[in-house]
Design an enzyme around this catalytic site. Structure first.
Site, PDB file in Angstrom:
ATOM      1  N   ASN A   1      -6.931   6.285  -1.598  1.00  0.00           N
ATOM      2  CA  ASN A   1      -5.837   5.349  -1.326  1.00  0.00           C
ATOM      3  C   ASN A   1      -6.074   4.196  -2.314  1.00  0.00           C
ATOM      4  OD1 ASN A   1      -4.043   3.497  -0.292  1.00  0.00           O
ATOM      5  ND2 ASN A   1      -4.562   3.899   1.858  1.00  0.00           N
TER       6      ASN A   1
ATOM      7  N   CYS B   1      -4.785  -3.008   2.787  1.00  0.00           N
ATOM      8  CA  CYS B   1      -4.479  -2.946   4.221  1.00  0.00           C
ATOM      9  C   CYS B   1      -5.656  -3.270   5.140  1.00  0.00           C
ATOM     10  CB  CYS B   1      -3.845  -1.608   4.576  1.00  0.00           C
ATOM     11  SG  CYS B   1      -3.040  -1.709   6.188  1.00  0.00           S
TER      12      CYS B   1
ATOM     13  N   GLU C   1       0.864  -1.193   0.000  1.00  0.00           N
ATOM     14  CA  GLU C   1       0.000   0.000   0.000  1.00  0.00           C
ATOM     15  C   GLU C   1       0.902   1.245   0.000  1.00  0.00           C
ATOM     16  OE1 GLU C   1      -1.510   0.769   3.972  1.00  0.00           O
ATOM     17  OE2 GLU C   1      -3.338   1.701   3.200  1.00  0.00           O
TER      18      GLU C   1
ATOM     19  N   LYS D   1      -9.443   2.162  -1.888  1.00  0.00           N
ATOM     20  CA  LYS D   1      -9.648   1.562  -0.556  1.00  0.00           C
ATOM     21  C   LYS D   1     -11.005   1.934   0.044  1.00  0.00           C
ATOM     22  CE  LYS D   1      -7.058   1.128   3.836  1.00  0.00           C
ATOM     23  NZ  LYS D   1      -5.803   1.567   4.494  1.00  0.00           N
TER      24      LYS D   1
ATOM     25  N   ASN E   1       0.401  -1.187   5.249  1.00  0.00           N
ATOM     26  CA  ASN E   1       1.340  -0.465   6.142  1.00  0.00           C
ATOM     27  C   ASN E   1       0.695  -0.565   7.514  1.00  0.00           C
ATOM     28  OD1 ASN E   1       3.313   1.893   4.712  1.00  0.00           O
ATOM     29  ND2 ASN E   1       1.592   1.236   3.445  1.00  0.00           N
TER      30      ASN E   1
ATOM     31  N   GLU F   1      -6.078   8.624   7.888  1.00  0.00           N
ATOM     32  CA  GLU F   1      -6.600   8.200   6.577  1.00  0.00           C
ATOM     33  C   GLU F   1      -7.996   8.747   6.328  1.00  0.00           C
ATOM     34  OE1 GLU F   1      -5.876   4.373   4.734  1.00  0.00           O
ATOM     35  OE2 GLU F   1      -4.796   3.790   6.536  1.00  0.00           O
TER      36      GLU F   1
HETATM   37  N1  CDV Z   1      -2.938   1.272   6.625  1.00  0.00           N
HETATM   38  C1  CDV Z   1      -3.863   0.644   7.390  1.00  0.00           C
HETATM   39  O1  CDV Z   1      -4.999   0.467   6.963  1.00  0.00           O
HETATM   40  N2  CDV Z   1      -3.483   0.285   8.629  1.00  0.00           N
HETATM   41  C2  CDV Z   1      -4.379  -0.324   9.571  1.00  0.00           C
HETATM   42  C3  CDV Z   1      -3.997  -0.007  11.000  1.00  0.00           C
HETATM   43  C4  CDV Z   1      -4.234   1.394  11.327  1.00  0.00           C
HETATM   44  C5  CDV Z   1      -4.780  -0.838  11.995  1.00  0.00           C
HETATM   45  C6  CDV Z   1      -4.434  -1.844   9.419  1.00  0.00           C
HETATM   46  O2  CDV Z   1      -5.552  -2.389   9.454  1.00  0.00           O
HETATM   47  O3  CDV Z   1      -3.391  -2.493   9.339  1.00  0.00           O
END
Ligand code: CDV
Length: 300
Positions: free
Chosen positions: A110, A171, A47, A127, A196, A146
């Site tokens: 994103n 993510c 990501e 996203k 991430n 975010e």
């Molecule tokens: N980049 C993300 O979406 N990170 C989230 C963190 C904040 C919990 C994740 O679900 O990994």
């Protein structure tokens, strides 16, 4: 004839805020060359793979935030990655911050794209599950903004590519069973996910030790319950003083991990994924048409 996609998980170590796009693209190209040397058809990157994970900071100046966004894809700095992909005949999934203007209105997402072996973008995903908070919360050691910097994207489509049915998520989407099931209902055979994930969760520090367990849990369950391959790729390591966990992995349609990163730096994992290995689950225990009881799922 079996349908194999030899996939590379192209994990990235940290990207410092001071690193230029050109420097990052050179790292992505080095991983792509390694994947190509290992006979891969496709490489999956993390990501927001072109910049540091900027939602950890609160910025008031929109111009400062917009420096992390791409206005075109490919753009002047990313074109070389597309050219190398075409030259090597290898596809890729790439996550980045997208700024687009539609009917005079600026949108920021994103985003991830899927690029085929000819260097053409064949799918785009924005996203859906944006974690974190909208307002500056100074009590946190670092922010997760975010919800402030992006708007939620589109739904979970699938794409016919690489001889199979391919899906994308980003993510936090990987923690939601709906992500996999919506694509599972469209016959997905490989779900690609860049991430991430900070090692520390400021609202629940007691969960920090469970981070990698949760990473396994959600993706192994998503793969098994939808009879699909899952390829999940981290940006990892200590980035601008903030630790992100690694643990990139490839999960087979039985939910078993077949490859897992050993470092928190730039690293390539390779696995030949037999897409026909998804057939058993899809036609037996998870034959959705025969066994789902949607009359009991009204609440969702
Ligand atoms: N980049 C993300 O979406 N990170 C989230 C963190 C904040 C919990 C994740 O679900 O990994």
């Amino acid at each position: 004839m079996a349908r194999f996609v030899t996939v590379a998980a192209g994990q990235l170590g940290p990207i410092a805020r001071s690193e230029t796009r050109g420097e990052v693209v050179a790292r992505l190209m080095a991983l792509m060359r390694q994947a190509h040397a290992n006979g891969c058809d496709l490489i999956v990157y993390p990501e927001l793979a072109l910049t540091t994970f900027f939602p950890r900071w609160y910025f008031e100046d929109q111009a400062e935030i917009d420096q992390f966004f791409e206005r075109e894809m490919p753009g002047p700095e990313t074109q070389a990655l597309f050219d190398l992909a075409r030259e090597c005949g290898i596809g890729f999934y790439l996550g980045y911050a997208e700024l687009t203007v539609e009917a005079g209105i600026v949108h920021r997402y994103n985003t991830s794209i899927l690029v085929d072996r000819s260097g053409a973008i064949v799918a785009k995903y924005r996203k859906v599950h944006l974690p974190g908070h909208t307002e500056h919360e100074p009590w946190r050691k670092f922010q997760h903004l975010e919800k402030r910097y992006f708007e939620p994207g589109s739904g979970f489509g699938v794409t016919a590519a690489f001889g199979g049915v391919m899906g994308m998520a980003i993510c936090n989407d990987r923690r939601w069973s709906e992500t996999y099931r919506v694509m599972g209902l469209q016959g997905v055979e490989m779900v690609m996910i860049g991430y991430n994930t900070p090692v520390h969760n400021p609202p629940a520090p007691e969960h920090d030790d469970l981070s990698l367990f949760h990473n396994h849990l959600v993706m192994q369950a998503g793969a098994y319950q939808n009879a699909t391959w899952v390829v999940a790729v981290a940006k990892a390591g200590v980035e601008d003083g903030h630790p992100l966990f690694g643990g990139s992995l490839i999960v087979d349609p039985n939910g078993e991990i077949v490859a897992e990163a050993k470092t928190e730096g730039d690293e390539v994992l390779v696995h030949p994924c037999d897409l026909d290995a998804t057939t058993f689950g899809k036609t037996t225990i998870f034959d959705f048409a025969r066994h789902r009881r949607i009359e009991h799922y009204g609440l969702i």
